[in-house]
Every structure is written in C-alpha cells, then in structure tokens.
Design a protein around this motif. Structure first.
Motif, mmCIF file in Angstrom:
data_model
loop_
_atom_site.group_PDB
_atom_site.id
_atom_site.type_symbol
_atom_site.label_atom_id
_atom_site.label_comp_id
_atom_site.label_asym_id
_atom_site.label_seq_id
_atom_site.Cartn_x
_atom_site.Cartn_y
_atom_site.Cartn_z
ATOM 1 N N LYS A 26 -37.329 -37.243 14.831
ATOM 2 C CA LYS A 26 -36.077 -37.907 14.476
ATOM 3 C C LYS A 26 -35.575 -38.853 15.580
ATOM 4 O O LYS A 26 -34.598 -39.571 15.386
ATOM 5 C CB LYS A 26 -35.010 -36.862 14.154
ATOM 6 N N LYS A 63 -18.192 -30.444 6.218
ATOM 7 C CA LYS A 63 -19.238 -30.842 5.262
ATOM 8 C C LYS A 63 -19.437 -32.363 5.297
ATOM 9 O O LYS A 63 -20.571 -32.848 5.361
ATOM 10 C CB LYS A 63 -18.849 -30.382 3.857
ATOM 11 N N ILE A 79 -21.048 -33.346 8.600
ATOM 12 C CA ILE A 79 -22.462 -32.967 8.615
ATOM 13 C C ILE A 79 -23.286 -33.934 7.760
ATOM 14 O O ILE A 79 -24.314 -34.454 8.213
ATOM 15 C CB ILE A 79 -22.632 -31.506 8.131
ATOM 16 N N ASP A 80 -22.841 -34.190 6.539
ATOM 17 C CA ASP A 80 -23.600 -35.094 5.665
ATOM 18 C C ASP A 80 -23.736 -36.485 6.294
ATOM 19 O O ASP A 80 -24.758 -37.143 6.137
ATOM 20 C CB ASP A 80 -22.917 -35.199 4.295
ATOM 21 N N THR A 122 -23.704 -37.244 9.576
ATOM 22 C CA THR A 122 -24.350 -37.329 10.895
ATOM 23 C C THR A 122 -25.725 -36.664 10.950
ATOM 24 O O THR A 122 -26.438 -36.836 11.948
ATOM 25 C CB THR A 122 -23.460 -36.669 11.980
ATOM 26 N N ALA A 123 -26.113 -35.940 9.916
ATOM 27 C CA ALA A 123 -27.328 -35.114 9.990
ATOM 28 C C ALA A 123 -28.572 -35.883 10.414
ATOM 29 O O ALA A 123 -29.396 -35.370 11.174
ATOM 30 C CB ALA A 123 -27.568 -34.398 8.661
ATOM 31 N N LYS A 124 -28.702 -37.102 9.944
ATOM 32 C CA LYS A 124 -29.945 -37.792 10.280
ATOM 33 C C LYS A 124 -29.981 -38.302 11.728
ATOM 34 O O LYS A 124 -31.035 -38.695 12.217
ATOM 35 C CB LYS A 124 -30.257 -38.905 9.282
ATOM 36 N N CYS A 180 -28.865 -36.420 14.360
ATOM 37 C CA CYS A 180 -28.804 -35.313 15.321
ATOM 38 C C CYS A 180 -29.825 -34.227 14.979
ATOM 39 O O CYS A 180 -30.349 -34.183 13.863
ATOM 40 C CB CYS A 180 -27.392 -34.715 15.370
ATOM 41 N N TYR A 182 -26.225 -28.693 15.548
ATOM 42 C CA TYR A 182 -24.772 -28.617 15.388
ATOM 43 C C TYR A 182 -24.256 -27.447 16.206
ATOM 44 O O TYR A 182 -24.908 -26.408 16.296
ATOM 45 C CB TYR A 182 -24.383 -28.439 13.911
ATOM 46 N N LEU A 198 -25.012 -25.520 6.274
ATOM 47 C CA LEU A 198 -26.050 -26.060 7.156
ATOM 48 C C LEU A 198 -27.415 -25.448 6.839
ATOM 49 O O LEU A 198 -28.415 -26.157 6.737
ATOM 50 C CB LEU A 198 -25.708 -25.755 8.623
ATOM 51 N N TYR A 211 -29.491 -28.308 5.388
ATOM 52 C CA TYR A 211 -30.183 -28.890 6.557
ATOM 53 C C TYR A 211 -30.879 -27.807 7.373
ATOM 54 O O TYR A 211 -30.534 -27.560 8.532
ATOM 55 C CB TYR A 211 -29.176 -29.665 7.425
ATOM 56 N N HIS A 243 -32.045 -28.143 11.152
ATOM 57 C CA HIS A 243 -31.132 -28.336 12.280
ATOM 58 C C HIS A 243 -30.928 -27.022 13.024
ATOM 59 O O HIS A 243 -30.794 -25.967 12.426
ATOM 60 C CB HIS A 243 -29.787 -28.894 11.797
#
Lengths: 274, 274
Positions: free
Chosen positions: A13, A44, A47-48, A50-52, A54, A57, A82, A86, A89
């Motif tokens: 990533k 939520k 997270i949605d 920023t997920a790509k 990082c 969390y 999470l 994801y 993560h």
C-alpha cells in the motif's frame, strides 16, 4: 497479524500511516450529533475515507471510556466494523495498561480475546510480570512505552543510571528479554527526532509506533531519516491532524486528503529503502 | 473526600482497611452465576458484609473491562451502590492510567465526572503532564505508583541515577511539585517492608495505598512499623484474601470474618499512635 504480514501491507500500500481514532464527542461535527451513535458514525466515515492511505488504526481508549457504557459500545462497534470491512488493517488499542501479573492477564483477555485486537500499548513501570501476560498470544503484540512524545517524558524517561543508561534505553534493552521483534514494538515520540539514532542502536529491528507527527509538532522526514530500518520498521500515527482537519460536513473528505498527503510522503520515504 | 474526612473515618471506625473488588467471573461462587448480574450480586454482598470493617473500596478496572460492556455495567452499578448505601467510604478506581495531557484529561473526566469516584491510581512513566490533569478536581485524589508489590518492580523502580536516587524515590520527590498531601497518595507495596523508611523520609505526610498484604505475602505489622505516620497515613488493601476466602454460599460471612480480623489488628496499630 504477523510481522511479515504487516511489512507486506506496508510495501503493497506504500504507506506506514496509522490513523488515531481519538474521537471526542465535543470535537466531532455538529451535524452528526443528532444520530443514534455519533461516535461510531464519525469513526465509520473516517475509516471509509482513509483506509486506503493507512495500514493501521489506533482507537484511544480514554476517549471511549470517558463516555461510560455508551462509549464502550461505540468502541466495540468500531472494532467490529474494522474487522469486517478492513480485515487487513492492524488495530492498536491505545490503552497504556500494565499491572501486576494476574491483572495484566485480565487486560490481555479483554483486548486479545474479548475484542480480538492485534495490539495494545503497555506502560513499563511495573516491569516484567506486568508485560509478559500480553506476550502469550500468537500473532498479538505489545507496544511498550519507551520514549513518549509529551513534555513530561523528560521527568523520568531521560534519567540516566550509574552506568549512563537512560531509563527509556533500559526499558528497550530489558524488555528484549521478554519478547522480540515478532511480538513487541515500542512507542517512540516523533518530537524526539535525533533520539531515534540511540533507539535504533538498541532495537534495530523492532517496529516503532511513532505518535506526535502533526499536532504535537514532530517531523516525518526526521523520523524516517533516523528511525527507518530495512523493513520500514515504523508505524507513524496521526490523530488530530487527520480526523479533526475539518469540523464541517466535509470532515471525511478533508481527513482523506490529509491522510493521502501523508501517504504520499511515506511512499517517497519507502522508495529510498526498496 | 478531603484528607481530614478520611482521617476522621479511620479513627472513628478504627480501621484503615481497603477492600479490593477484583471480581472475576471465574472465581465467584457457583450459586451466583445463574443471576442477571453475578458480578454486581457478588460485590453487593461483599460490600454489605465488610463495610463496617473498612474505610475504602478499590474496584480493579481490569476485572470489569475484561467482560466488555457487561462488565462496565457491573462496575457502574457497584459504584452507584457504594455511593448510595455507604457514602462515607472512599472509592479508589484501580486503573493505573496515565497518558499525554489531552488523554489524561479525558480519563479524569471519566473517573471524576462521569463516575464521581474519589481517586484513581495513575502510572508515572509519562511524567508531569500525564498526571496534572487529574489534580484539577477539588476533593479528588491521584494515587501515583511509586514502589509496587510485584516482582517486576525491581526491573526499573529500583534503578539508581547518578546521584544515587532510585526511580521510585525520584517519582516521590518530583511529583510533590505537582500535588501535595491533600490530593496525592502513593502506591507502595507491602512486600517491600523496610523500604517504607526510605519512603517516609521523602513523603512523611502523604497517605500510602498499600497492596500486597495477604495473597502477595506482605506483613501488616511491618508496614505499620515503618509506614505509619501520626495521621495513620496508610490505606492497606486486601483483595483476594478477603473476597475469595470462601467459594461457598457463605462467601460473604467468611469475607466479613477476614475483614474483621484485619480491622482488629489495625485497631491495635492505631492505638499505638493515638
């Protein structure tokens, strides 16, 4: 999550960003407050968005506990979300626990069995038997406080003993008898820049969790210069600088932009080593 | 609760016993397990049976957190029951918290506002700004870890600096710049017997919370000999030795008998000073 899996995530990533979920009901955007669970709704969306950018969390337990049972429900929902949406993560419960053996065992049960979280921050003051119970879980991690990012870190952590070894160095050295690079990381504040050289002399291979970039004034470039190893070896956390970058209805987009900016800088740093 | 109120309680009731509510679902009597909230049911009976022999209760957060939301509900019910039925008892949340300033502020809000508890155990590793937020509440107390009762206390707490001062001594000395005998106590393990002399040289007037009598092997007589001051200055905790003294239906009576025994010894010790 194993060390190899974490490293793979980082290089796939091209980021070693950890987003700190220090979610405070007094700071989240007004328009969320009407909902059933504003804390979870905020998390939520963060997270949605920023997920790509990082790989990790870090919910800070204090912020959830301050709301009592309701806060703990928001925390559990965040963890479950999470793990469902994801699963790649890495999750850090920032709790800074540490107590006598039978109590640390209870905390380990809470975070590693009840919540099934990857890792937990632990305070070293009470020594070996306060830390070891957390090291008994396959694929789980202790993240031990070594040199923190706050002003008070100078009060005790920098005190040198009669051989000249400072307390944070003693923590780094002594704790390597309890765990290794596969189940232990260290908290090292970004505000301590050049100290990373001293830390890498004692713990060359361990991952370091680095708070203090952003709101607390640490520089990412300096951290990488002195703290990175061949496997990256860093998880750099940003909390307030991302999640509270905007207090409007666009908070998630602005958080994404801030996270993307850090990811871009991290990609450049990673390219220097591979 | 103020220092004067606490001292008054101690000399009126002739006890300085603190009962530790380390309530573990795996250790409470079988016959309670069928009820709606076995943890609270256990605590309520222990409290009713021991209240006249003690001045303080110390629920250990780890034990409640290990059960997630349900455990936190039991914790809240226990606190509310204590405040309603026994408002003169001092309540200690044994949580060993401590984090950067804004996070410690959140913890302070949790324990001192949300739960309205008298005091909280705090870990000193992160220094001044991790402790000071807890000292901003009138009538509330920080109980700072100094010299703990576990084996791991030797790992870092006894390390001497270049002037010969050991870490726990530095914690005692330095923290007196942040708070005083009216809002700060120290955790000093009973297993460290003669060390109380050294501690009283640095902190003659502070109250000390002393765990480790009983299950961990500390001696009450030795603690009093070296640790007592003219105001008593001690809260001696016993957890497992009282609450798990019997695992039958008579657990509360047996707990009362164990607490009464300690109260009797404490009365003798108190008579030596007043």
């Amino acid at each position: 999550m194993t060390r190899e899996e974490l490293i793979k995530q980082i290089f796939t990533k091209k980021t070693f960003l950890c987003v700190g979920l220090d979610t405070d009901i007094k700071k989240i955007p007004q328009h969320l407050l009407g909902g059933e669970d504003p804390i979870f709704a905020f998390n939520k969306q963060i997270i949605d968005a920023t997920a790509k950018y990082c790989v990790a969390y870090k919910p800070n337990l204090a912020f959830y506990e301050s709301m009592g049972v309701k806060g703990l429900v928001s925390f559990e929902k965040t963890i479950n979300y999470l793990k469902g949406a994801y699963p790649d993560h890495f999750i850090i419960a920032d709790a800074k626990r540490g107590d006598i053996g039978n109590t640390s065992t209870m905390y380990a049960r809470t975070f590693f069995e009840e919540y099934n979280i990857d890792s937990l921050t632990v305070a070293p003051y009470m020594g070996e038997d306060s830390v070891v119970p957390f090291l008994q879980y396959e694929g789980k991690w202790v993240i031990l406080l070594a040199l923190t990012s706050n002003k008070g870190s100078h009060d005790f952590q920098l005190t040198a003993d009669q051989s000249g070894e400072r307390l944070f160095e003693k923590v780094l050295r002594t704790s390597q008898k309890w765990g290794d690079k596969n189940n232990m990381m260290y908290v090292v504040g970004a505000t301590q820049g050049k100290m990373f050289e001293d830390i890498r002399r004692i713990a060359p291979d361990h991952f370091l969790l680095v708070p203090g970039v952003g709101a607390q004034g640490g520089s990412l470039e300096e951290v990488c210069k002195y703290g990175m190893n061949k496997d990256c070896g860093l998880l750099v956390n940003s909390s307030r600088g991302i999640i509270y970058a905007s207090s409007g209805t666009d908070f998630a987009q602005v958080a994404a932009a801030k996270a993307a900016e850090l990811q871009q800088q991290m990609q450049e740093e990673l390219e220097k080593i591979r």
